[in-house]
Design a protein around this motif. Structure first.
Motif, PDB file in Angstrom:
ATOM      1  N   GLY A 127       0.815  -1.213   0.000  1.00 42.17           N
ATOM      2  CA  GLY A 127       0.000   0.000   0.000  1.00 42.17           C
ATOM      3  C   GLY A 127       0.842   1.253   0.000  1.00 42.17           C
ATOM      4  N   SER A 128       0.733   2.047   1.057  1.00 40.57           N
ATOM      5  CA  SER A 128       1.453   3.315   1.153  1.00 40.57           C
ATOM      6  C   SER A 128       2.947   3.130   1.369  1.00 40.57           C
ATOM      7  CB  SER A 128       0.887   4.134   2.317  1.00 40.57           C
ATOM      8  OG  SER A 128       1.142   3.475   3.549  1.00 40.57           O
ATOM      9  N   GLY A 129       3.363   1.930   1.729  1.00 43.20           N
ATOM     10  CA  GLY A 129       4.783   1.656   1.962  1.00 43.20           C
ATOM     11  C   GLY A 129       5.267   1.998   3.350  1.00 43.20           C
ATOM     12  N   ARG A 130       4.348   2.162   4.318  1.00 46.05           N
ATOM     13  CA  ARG A 130       4.800   2.566   5.647  1.00 46.05           C
ATOM     14  C   ARG A 130       5.603   1.477   6.342  1.00 46.05           C
ATOM     15  NH1 ARG A 130      -0.741   1.535   6.077  1.00 46.05           N
ATOM     16  NH2 ARG A 130      -1.524   0.568   8.012  1.00 46.05           N
ATOM     17  N   TYR A 131       5.308   0.199   6.098  1.00 45.36           N
ATOM     18  CA  TYR A 131       6.138  -0.876   6.652  1.00 45.36           C
ATOM     19  C   TYR A 131       7.369  -1.103   5.788  1.00 45.36           C
ATOM     20  CZ  TYR A 131       2.301  -1.935   9.814  1.00 45.36           C
ATOM     21  OH  TYR A 131       1.337  -1.848  10.793  1.00 45.36           O
ATOM     22  N   LEU A 132       7.217  -0.940   4.506  1.00 50.43           N
ATOM     23  CA  LEU A 132       8.326  -1.104   3.570  1.00 50.43           C
ATOM     24  C   LEU A 132       9.444  -0.118   3.890  1.00 50.43           C
ATOM     25  CD1 LEU A 132       7.921  -1.365  -0.300  1.00 50.43           C
ATOM     26  CD2 LEU A 132       9.619   0.142   0.702  1.00 50.43           C
ATOM     27  N   VAL A 187       7.740   2.129  -6.340  1.00 49.88           N
ATOM     28  CA  VAL A 187       8.835   1.853  -7.281  1.00 49.88           C
ATOM     29  C   VAL A 187       9.692   3.104  -7.471  1.00 49.88           C
ATOM     30  CG1 VAL A 187       9.383   1.314  -9.680  1.00 49.88           C
ATOM     31  CG2 VAL A 187       7.642  -0.013  -8.477  1.00 49.88           C
ATOM     32  N   ASP A 188       9.036   4.239  -7.688  1.00 43.22           N
ATOM     33  CA  ASP A 188       9.761   5.489  -7.925  1.00 43.22           C
ATOM     34  C   ASP A 188      10.499   5.973  -6.681  1.00 43.22           C
ATOM     35  OD1 ASP A 188       8.759   5.491 -10.483  1.00 43.22           O
ATOM     36  OD2 ASP A 188       7.129   6.898 -10.057  1.00 43.22           O
ATOM     37  N   THR A 189       9.914   5.771  -5.508  1.00 44.37           N
ATOM     38  CA  THR A 189      10.482   6.314  -4.274  1.00 44.37           C
ATOM     39  C   THR A 189      11.550   5.422  -3.666  1.00 44.37           C
ATOM     40  OG1 THR A 189       8.356   7.391  -3.797  1.00 44.37           O
ATOM     41  CG2 THR A 189       9.919   7.201  -1.972  1.00 44.37           C
ATOM     42  N   PHE A 190      11.340   4.106  -3.696  1.00 48.76           N
ATOM     43  CA  PHE A 190      12.231   3.191  -2.986  1.00 48.76           C
ATOM     44  C   PHE A 190      12.987   2.225  -3.894  1.00 48.76           C
ATOM     45  CE2 PHE A 190       8.745   4.259  -0.038  1.00 48.76           C
ATOM     46  CZ  PHE A 190       9.485   4.871   0.971  1.00 48.76           C
ATOM     47  N   GLY A 191      12.713   2.249  -5.190  1.00 48.07           N
ATOM     48  CA  GLY A 191      13.427   1.376  -6.110  1.00 48.07           C
ATOM     49  C   GLY A 191      13.090  -0.090  -5.969  1.00 48.07           C
ATOM     50  N   VAL A 192      11.898  -0.394  -5.463  1.00 47.73           N
ATOM     51  CA  VAL A 192      11.487  -1.786  -5.313  1.00 47.73           C
ATOM     52  C   VAL A 192      11.039  -2.348  -6.657  1.00 47.73           C
ATOM     53  CG1 VAL A 192      10.852  -1.468  -2.917  1.00 47.73           C
ATOM     54  CG2 VAL A 192       9.129  -1.117  -4.693  1.00 47.73           C
ATOM     55  N   VAL A 193      10.870  -3.663  -6.707  1.00 48.95           N
ATOM     56  CA  VAL A 193      10.449  -4.343  -7.931  1.00 48.95           C
ATOM     57  C   VAL A 193       8.976  -4.703  -7.809  1.00 48.95           C
ATOM     58  CG1 VAL A 193      10.778  -6.342  -9.438  1.00 48.95           C
ATOM     59  CG2 VAL A 193      12.760  -5.262  -8.304  1.00 48.95           C
ATOM     60  N   ALA A 194       8.146  -4.114  -8.636  1.00 48.02           N
ATOM     61  CA  ALA A 194       6.713  -4.412  -8.604  1.00 48.02           C
ATOM     62  C   ALA A 194       6.429  -5.612  -9.489  1.00 48.02           C
ATOM     63  CB  ALA A 194       5.913  -3.209  -9.085  1.00 48.02           C
ATOM     64  N   ARG A 195       5.884  -6.652  -8.900  1.00 53.80           N
ATOM     65  CA  ARG A 195       5.516  -7.842  -9.653  1.00 53.80           C
ATOM     66  C   ARG A 195       4.076  -7.713 -10.138  1.00 53.80           C
ATOM     67  NH1 ARG A 195       9.597 -11.161 -11.341  1.00 53.80           N
ATOM     68  NH2 ARG A 195      10.688 -12.218  -9.641  1.00 53.80           N
ATOM     69  N   PRO A 196       3.796  -8.193 -11.353  1.00 57.63           N
ATOM     70  CA  PRO A 196       2.405  -8.154 -11.838  1.00 57.63           C
ATOM     71  C   PRO A 196       1.519  -9.021 -10.962  1.00 57.63           C
ATOM     72  CG  PRO A 196       3.773  -9.496 -13.292  1.00 57.63           C
ATOM     73  CD  PRO A 196       4.706  -8.794 -12.342  1.00 57.63           C
ATOM     74  N   THR A 197       0.350  -8.511 -10.624  1.00 57.60           N
ATOM     75  CA  THR A 197      -0.531  -9.261  -9.740  1.00 57.60           C
ATOM     76  C   THR A 197      -1.989  -8.977 -10.023  1.00 57.60           C
ATOM     77  OG1 THR A 197      -1.154  -9.650  -7.439  1.00 57.60           O
ATOM     78  CG2 THR A 197      -0.408  -7.437  -7.999  1.00 57.60           C
ATOM     79  N   ALA A 198      -2.790 -10.025  -9.862  1.00 56.56           N
ATOM     80  CA  ALA A 198      -4.239  -9.885  -9.915  1.00 56.56           C
ATOM     81  C   ALA A 198      -4.808 -10.031  -8.514  1.00 56.56           C
ATOM     82  CB  ALA A 198      -4.844 -10.941 -10.844  1.00 56.56           C
ATOM     83  N   GLY A 199      -3.916 -10.071  -7.527  1.00 53.98           N
ATOM     84  CA  GLY A 199      -4.352 -10.184  -6.146  1.00 53.98           C
ATOM     85  C   GLY A 199      -4.743 -11.576  -5.726  1.00 53.98           C
ATOM     86  N   SER A 200      -4.088 -12.598  -6.306  1.00 53.83           N
ATOM     87  CA  SER A 200      -4.470 -13.963  -5.940  1.00 53.83           C
ATOM     88  C   SER A 200      -3.290 -14.900  -5.740  1.00 53.83           C
ATOM     89  CB  SER A 200      -5.387 -14.553  -7.026  1.00 53.83           C
ATOM     90  OG  SER A 200      -4.732 -14.552  -8.282  1.00 53.83           O
ATOM     91  N   SER A 201      -2.078 -14.510  -6.150  1.00 55.12           N
ATOM     92  CA  SER A 201      -0.936 -15.409  -6.000  1.00 55.12           C
ATOM     93  C   SER A 201       0.362 -14.608  -6.077  1.00 55.12           C
ATOM     94  CB  SER A 201      -0.943 -16.476  -7.097  1.00 55.12           C
ATOM     95  OG  SER A 201      -0.519 -15.927  -8.334  1.00 55.12           O
ATOM     96  N   LEU A 202       1.463 -15.338  -5.896  1.00 55.63           N
ATOM     97  CA  LEU A 202       2.808 -14.764  -6.058  1.00 55.63           C
ATOM     98  C   LEU A 202       3.476 -15.441  -7.253  1.00 55.63           C
ATOM     99  CD1 LEU A 202       3.852 -14.868  -2.281  1.00 55.63           C
ATOM    100  CD2 LEU A 202       2.748 -12.985  -3.517  1.00 55.63           C
ATOM    101  N   ALA A 203       2.727 -15.579  -8.314  1.00 55.80           N
ATOM    102  CA  ALA A 203       3.121 -16.410  -9.452  1.00 55.80           C
ATOM    103  C   ALA A 203       4.420 -15.973 -10.108  1.00 55.80           C
ATOM    104  CB  ALA A 203       1.997 -16.426 -10.492  1.00 55.80           C
ATOM    105  N   SER A 204       4.780 -14.689 -10.007  1.00 58.54           N
ATOM    106  CA  SER A 204       5.988 -14.207 -10.673  1.00 58.54           C
ATOM    107  C   SER A 204       7.262 -14.454  -9.881  1.00 58.54           C
ATOM    108  CB  SER A 204       5.847 -12.706 -10.969  1.00 58.54           C
ATOM    109  OG  SER A 204       4.789 -12.461 -11.868  1.00 58.54           O
ATOM    110  N   THR A 205       7.130 -15.005  -8.680  1.00 56.53           N
ATOM    111  CA  THR A 205       8.297 -15.262  -7.829  1.00 56.53           C
ATOM    112  C   THR A 205       8.599 -16.754  -7.783  1.00 56.53           C
ATOM    113  OG1 THR A 205       7.752 -13.339  -6.456  1.00 56.53           O
ATOM    114  CG2 THR A 205       9.249 -14.974  -5.513  1.00 56.53           C
ATOM    115  N   PRO A 206       9.846 -17.141  -8.068  1.00 55.06           N
ATOM    116  CA  PRO A 206      10.199 -18.568  -8.078  1.00 55.06           C
ATOM    117  C   PRO A 206      10.126 -19.213  -6.696  1.00 55.06           C
ATOM    118  CG  PRO A 206      11.836 -17.235  -9.256  1.00 55.06           C
ATOM    119  CD  PRO A 206      10.958 -16.282  -8.499  1.00 55.06           C
TER     120      PRO A 206
END
Length: 238
Positions: A79-84, A110-129
């Motif tokens: 969300g807002s990234g307060r824990y991130l 992504v712009d503020t912290f340089g994190v990697v946003a994975r594509p998601t439909a809100g149901s899985s972590l399919a893009s992560t091995p």
């Protein structure tokens, strides 16, 4: 619409109407007007729980969650990234992945912290091995969604965590739901809406993760809304 304080988001019916729980544009403007960071504004003004985020981070630090070598961290629903933001002050992972369905917040992180946003439909972590993440975390996510929605993510969290890694998330367990607290949630106007707050049996979590080679290492209560939520820390068998 953004100038008027509204965000347009795609809603999935299984989430109980909490997709736009923290609107991007309106929150950013309000935080600036209050001369607060986004995270502090959400804790202090929107949630009425000053210091709640830092409390959780401090507890996790004391439990040694951030002292292990963390090459990759994954966060569900930042969300807002307060824990991130506070996590990144505690450790310096080479990679920080996020799964966030709200595009404005995801782009901001992504712009503020340089994190990697994975594509998601809100149901899985399919893009992560499988077995590729040292720390998987989710804060104030699973107490806002339905039982099956959260449960499906539990399987995914265990899948992507490497042996020896940790899984951290909070849920509203029976520990948080004594009769007085239930009365408060039920009778205080504006305290909950849609699927929030959603209860989750503590033993169900412990037993499920045990079948996934993950054992409960610690737990503690953290402020949430008019009451509390229970943070669970699991370790995956090395």
């Amino acid at each position: 619409m953004g100038r008027a304080g509204f965000d347009i988001v795609r809603t999935n019916n299984n989430r109980g109407g909490v997709d736009d729980f923290i609107p991007f544009e309106a929150t950013m403007r309000a935080a600036r007007a209050a001369d607060l960071s986004v995270g502090d504004y959400i804790d202090e003004v929107m949630n009425g729980t000053p210091g709640a985020t830092q409390f959780t981070i401090d507890e996790l630090r004391d439990l040694g969650v951030f002292t292990a070598h963390l090459d990759t961290v994954l966060e569900i629903g930042p969300g807002s990234g307060r824990y991130l933001e506070k996590t990144l002050k505690e450790c310096s992972p080479g990679r920080y992945e996020i799964y966030e369905t709200a595009a404005p917040w995801s782009n901001y992180l992504v712009d503020t912290f340089g994190v990697v946003a994975r594509p998601t439909a809100g149901s899985s972590l399919a893009s992560t091995p499988d077995g590729s993440v040292d720390l998987v975390q989710a804060h104030k996510v699973f107490n806002t969604v339905t039982f099956l929605f959260a449960s499906r993510y539990f399987f995914e969290m265990a899948r992507v965590t490497r042996p020896g890694g940790r899984i951290v998330f909070d849920v509203m367990t029976e520990t948080c739901l004594d009769p007085a607290t239930v009365r408060t949630w039920a009778t205080q106007g504006g305290a909950g809406h849609g699927s929030y707050p959603a209860a989750m049996p503590r033993q169900t979590c412990v037993d499920l993760f045990a079948t996934l080679d993950c054992s409960l290492e610690a737990s503690f209560l953290a402020p949430m809304g008019v009451a509390s939520t229970e943070v669970l820390v699991f370790g995956k068998k090395a």
